[in-house]
Scaffold this active site. Structure first.
Site, mmCIF file in Angstrom:
data_model
loop_
_atom_site.group_PDB
_atom_site.id
_atom_site.type_symbol
_atom_site.label_atom_id
_atom_site.label_comp_id
_atom_site.label_asym_id
_atom_site.label_seq_id
_atom_site.Cartn_x
_atom_site.Cartn_y
_atom_site.Cartn_z
ATOM 1 C CD GLU A 118 -2.791 -0.929 -0.005
ATOM 2 O OE1 GLU A 118 -3.460 0.302 -0.223
ATOM 3 O OE2 GLU A 118 -2.922 -1.755 -1.002
ATOM 4 N NE ARG A 156 16.991 7.241 -25.609
ATOM 5 C CZ ARG A 156 17.203 8.517 -26.200
ATOM 6 N NH1 ARG A 156 16.957 9.439 -25.442
ATOM 7 N NH2 ARG A 156 17.109 8.638 -27.322
ATOM 8 C CG ASP A 171 16.361 12.000 -28.488
ATOM 9 O OD1 ASP A 171 16.800 11.076 -29.301
ATOM 10 O OD2 ASP A 171 16.895 11.811 -27.049
HETATM 11 C C1 9WO Z 1 0.082 5.071 -4.696
HETATM 12 C C2 9WO Z 1 -0.669 6.059 -4.817
HETATM 13 C C3 9WO Z 1 -2.058 5.980 -5.654
HETATM 14 C C4 9WO Z 1 -2.670 7.172 -5.840
HETATM 15 C C5 9WO Z 1 -2.113 8.386 -5.063
HETATM 16 C C6 9WO Z 1 -1.070 8.327 -4.507
HETATM 17 C C7 9WO Z 1 -0.108 7.221 -4.205
HETATM 18 N N1 9WO Z 1 0.959 6.948 -3.933
HETATM 19 C C8 9WO Z 1 1.412 5.866 -4.050
HETATM 20 C C9 9WO Z 1 2.680 5.170 -3.768
HETATM 21 O O1 9WO Z 1 3.511 5.737 -3.168
HETATM 22 N N2 9WO Z 1 2.597 3.845 -3.697
HETATM 23 C C10 9WO Z 1 4.104 3.163 -3.493
HETATM 24 C C11 9WO Z 1 4.608 2.898 -4.753
HETATM 25 C C12 9WO Z 1 3.523 1.737 -2.883
HETATM 26 C C13 9WO Z 1 2.596 0.931 -3.917
HETATM 27 C C14 9WO Z 1 3.361 0.814 -5.314
HETATM 28 N N3 9WO Z 1 3.879 2.321 -5.778
HETATM 29 C C15 9WO Z 1 3.616 2.855 -6.867
HETATM 30 C C16 9WO Z 1 4.302 3.809 -7.361
HETATM 31 N N4 9WO Z 1 2.441 2.753 -7.536
HETATM 32 N N5 9WO Z 1 2.414 3.373 -8.599
HETATM 33 C C17 9WO Z 1 3.619 4.153 -8.578
HETATM 34 C C18 9WO Z 1 4.105 5.134 -9.747
HETATM 35 C C19 9WO Z 1 5.100 6.028 -9.295
HETATM 36 C C20 9WO Z 1 5.424 6.809 -10.467
HETATM 37 N N6 9WO Z 1 4.474 7.037 -11.495
HETATM 38 C C21 9WO Z 1 3.394 6.431 -11.551
HETATM 39 C C22 9WO Z 1 3.103 5.503 -10.539
#
Ligand code: 9WO
Length: 252
Positions: A118, A156, A171
């Site tokens: 989470e 890269r 690019d």
């Molecule tokens: C998940 C999340 C969802 C909705 C709003 C805020 C949120 N924060 C996080 C989060 O920090 N989650 C941790 C990292 C633990 C679960 C998996 N994580 C994560 C990072 N899920 N998705 C991302 C992420 C990171 C960068 N860009 C897109 C998605």
């Protein structure tokens, strides 16, 4: 530069660091990546790195203490290196763009913390994280893929990774516009009744005409798909008089 990655899944990184055009940057240690398996810093016999959330609810929260021990180990290993930011990947972070990548590519590196479950106990983030970075408004199951995306984009840009030094400048985004389309053989696709031929401008052999055609394709694509980037390029003085004439005549 040096990147240290704190992760529960170090095995996700190895194949990406060993293959493709970025391999040279990783193997030459132009981009040195050190993986820090978080399990190695778990405290008790169960090798616990997560626990239930206070307040209830689904899933598990990554514990502060193993993360702090891992970070202490990273900091000890980096003691001689220039200080570098601690990065956490989250959709709530600042969006990574090519300027962010360029900045990391010319920096001492970073300590990348990959969340799972989470999420990470907020107290670790408050105490240690310098910057939260996002790939966009969507949720993944962990921070490893964003970490790999950043490492790939940085690798890269290193010397000798791309075929020739000029490919950087060509690019998409290096000049703030979208890339032009690319074509190779065959010259005509007989199986297609639409779009079967390579644009004739590319077959002319006339370098200036080819360059102008590519520029106009970039301008048209950008104007249609990302008008915000046209506005930014204009504000930065990156559009020529010829660019502006072409854009003025474009049917959007
Ligand atoms: C998940 C999340 C969802 C909705 C709003 C805020 C949120 N924060 C996080 C989060 O920090 N989650 C941790 C990292 C633990 C679960 C998996 N994580 C994560 C990072 N899920 N998705 C991302 C992420 C990171 C960068 N860009 C897109 C998605």
């Amino acid at each position: 530069m040096r990147f240290d990655v704190i992760t529960l899944f170090p095995e996700l990184f190895a194949p990406h660091l060993a293959h493709g055009i970025t391999r040279r940057a990783f193997e030459s240690e132009q981009v040195k990546v050190t993986l820090w398996p978080l399990r190695d810093h778990a405290d008790n016999a169960y090798r616990r790195v997560d626990d239930r959330p206070y307040g209830g609810g689904p899933g598990m929260v990554m514990l502060v203490e193993p993360l702090e021990r891992a970070l202490a180990a990273v900091r000890a290993a980096r003691a001689d290196a220039v200080p570098a930011p601690v990065v956490h990947f989250s959709p709530t972070g600042r969006r990574i763009d090519q300027a962010t990548v360029q900045a990391f590519a010319t920096s001492p590196g970073a300590i990348l913390v990959c969340g799972r479950y989470e999420g990470i106990d907020q107290r670790f983030i408050d105490r240690h994280v310098d910057v939260e970075l996002s790939l966009g408004d969507f949720v993944l199951s962990g921070g490893e893929l964003p970490a790999l995306a950043l490492l790939d984009a940085v690798a890269r840009l290193q010397q000798g990774v791309l075929g020739d030094a000029l490919s950087h400048q060509q690019d998409s985004f290096s000049d703030g516009l979208l890339d032009c389309p690319h074509y190779s053989r065959p010259e005509v696709l007989t199986t297609a009744d639409v779009g079967g031929a390579v644009p004739r401008e590319l077959l002319s052999g006339h370098h200036a005409q080819i360059a102008r055609w590519r520029r106009e394709q970039s301008l048209a694509r950008t104007a249609r798909q990302r008008p915000d980037l046209i506005a930014a390029a204009r504000a930065a003085g990156r559009l020529s008089a010829a660019d502006e004439r072409y854009l003025a005549g474009l049917q959007l």
